[in-house]
Design an enzyme around this catalytic site. Structure first.
Site, PDB file in Angstrom:
ATOM      1  N   GLY A 188       0.855  -1.177   0.000  1.00 12.89           N
ATOM      2  CA  GLY A 188       0.000   0.000   0.000  1.00 12.89           C
ATOM      3  C   GLY A 188       0.888   1.222   0.000  1.00 12.89           C
ATOM      4  O   GLY A 188       1.919   1.251  -0.681  1.00 12.89           O
ATOM      5  N   SER A 193       5.761  -5.445  -1.240  1.00 17.26           N
ATOM      6  CA  SER A 193       5.738  -4.046  -1.662  1.00 17.26           C
ATOM      7  C   SER A 193       6.097  -3.124  -0.493  1.00 17.26           C
ATOM      8  O   SER A 193       7.227  -3.125  -0.023  1.00 17.26           O
ATOM      9  CB  SER A 193       4.372  -3.723  -2.266  1.00 17.26           C
ATOM     10  OG  SER A 193       4.374  -2.480  -2.895  1.00 17.26           O
ATOM     11  N   ALA A 194       5.157  -2.341   0.020  1.00 18.41           N
ATOM     12  CA  ALA A 194       5.449  -1.445   1.144  1.00 18.41           C
ATOM     13  C   ALA A 194       5.940  -2.216   2.364  1.00 18.41           C
ATOM     14  O   ALA A 194       6.784  -1.742   3.122  1.00 18.41           O
ATOM     15  CB  ALA A 194       4.211  -0.624   1.502  1.00 18.41           C
ATOM     16  N   HIS A 253       8.737  -3.266  -7.242  1.00 13.83           N
ATOM     17  CA  HIS A 253       8.067  -2.889  -8.495  1.00 13.83           C
ATOM     18  C   HIS A 253       9.045  -2.208  -9.460  1.00 13.83           C
ATOM     19  O   HIS A 253       8.649  -1.317 -10.229  1.00 13.83           O
ATOM     20  CB  HIS A 253       6.899  -1.922  -8.238  1.00 13.83           C
ATOM     21  CG  HIS A 253       5.853  -2.413  -7.297  1.00 13.83           C
ATOM     22  ND1 HIS A 253       4.804  -3.219  -7.692  1.00 13.83           N
ATOM     23  CD2 HIS A 253       5.688  -2.209  -5.971  1.00 13.83           C
ATOM     24  CE1 HIS A 253       4.038  -3.471  -6.644  1.00 13.83           C
ATOM     25  NE2 HIS A 253       4.562  -2.876  -5.586  1.00 13.83           N
ATOM     26  N   GLU A 281       8.756  -6.896 -10.557  1.00 16.46           N
ATOM     27  CA  GLU A 281       7.558  -7.624 -10.174  1.00 16.46           C
ATOM     28  C   GLU A 281       7.696  -9.101 -10.535  1.00 16.46           C
ATOM     29  O   GLU A 281       8.112  -9.441 -11.641  1.00 16.46           O
ATOM     30  CB  GLU A 281       6.334  -7.013 -10.846  1.00 16.46           C
ATOM     31  CG  GLU A 281       6.040  -5.618 -10.331  1.00 16.46           C
ATOM     32  CD  GLU A 281       4.665  -5.117 -10.744  1.00 16.46           C
ATOM     33  OE1 GLU A 281       4.038  -5.738 -11.624  1.00 16.46           O
ATOM     34  OE2 GLU A 281       4.222  -4.095 -10.179  1.00 16.46           O
TER      35      GLU A 281
END
Length: 240
Positions: free
Chosen positions: A89, A122-123, A159, A195
């Site tokens: 997020g 991700s985050a 990413h 990714e």
């Protein structure tokens, strides 16, 4: 050091569902000893919906999920966790919430001292590193510090996008932004995870997993590409 980490570039890969591309690695990582995973949904605004998404997916893998935002005492929830998963997020929102709920130091202790397995996507991968300075996100809130949990002595750029030579986009490329980061003094290496890629850390061993190569940026040096299954343990040399 008992550290065990699964640091995933992205939660969803094009053409597949939530965590589908890394579900086998998740099962192998948490194994049979972990029955319940503590999920940290702080990176998204709708924490209830996010927890349901994680809960539904992990149930198909054989794990129950407790969401930290539902706990009366977040610190105690971390202290009791069998495994930890921090989802993606907005990285600034996530880190601010970790500080606000006073769980950042406790997560670090549980992972590095107690050997609790930590998964990030991700985050959640960003905050496992030295700092969030190489996130791709907008600073929608202001955490008290950009310093993150510090489970590894380098930064990660999830990413990661390669420069498209035929693109008409005139903004900075990801490579240029990471190079700008390294124009500042005393900045750590940055592992750029495309990714579909992820990093598995077990003690002093780090291995690149997934379907894509990773790119390593080190201040003052040329970038290097690493194939899947590469041994990246040298990146951990900055920690005991």
């Amino acid at each position: 050091m008992k550290r065990r980490l699964l640091l995933v570039s992205n939660s969803t890969l094009h053409g597949s569902g939530y965590l589908d591309h890394c579900q086998q690695q998740i099962k192998s990582f948490f194994g049979q000893d972990v029955k319940r995973v503590l999920f940290v949904p702080y990176a998204l605004h709708d924490r209830d919906a996010y927890a349901k998404t994680a809960r539904d997916k992990f149930k198909t893998l054989g794990y129950e999920v407790d969401s930290i935002h539902e706990a009366l005492d977040p610190v105690e929830a971390v202290r009791k966790a069998q495994g930890i998963f921090i989802g993606g997020g907005n990285t600034f929102r996530l880190l601010k919430s970790l500080y606000d709920n006073k769980v950042l130091t406790e997560i670090r202790k549980r992972v590095l001292e107690d050997g609790v397995p930590y998964m990030g996507s991700s985050a959640g991968t960003n905050v496992s590193t030295v700092s969030i300075n190489t996130t791709n996100d907008m600073p929608i809130v202001y955490p008290p510090s950009f310093n993150a949990i510090g489970l590894v002595p380098f930064n990660i750029n999830p990413h990661y996008l390669d420069t498209e030579p035929n693109s008409r986009h005139m903004g900075e490329t990801r490579e240029q932004r990471i190079t700008q980061f390294h124009e500042e003094a005393d900045t750590p290496p940055v592992l750029a995870l495309r990714e579909g890629s992820m990093l598995l850390v077990e003690g002093g061993q780090a291995t690149l997993l997934g379907s894509c190569k990773a790119r390593l940026f080190v201040r003052g040096k040329l970038t290097v590409e690493y194939d899947t299954a590469s041994d990246l343990s040298f990146l951990l040399a900055g920690m005991p």
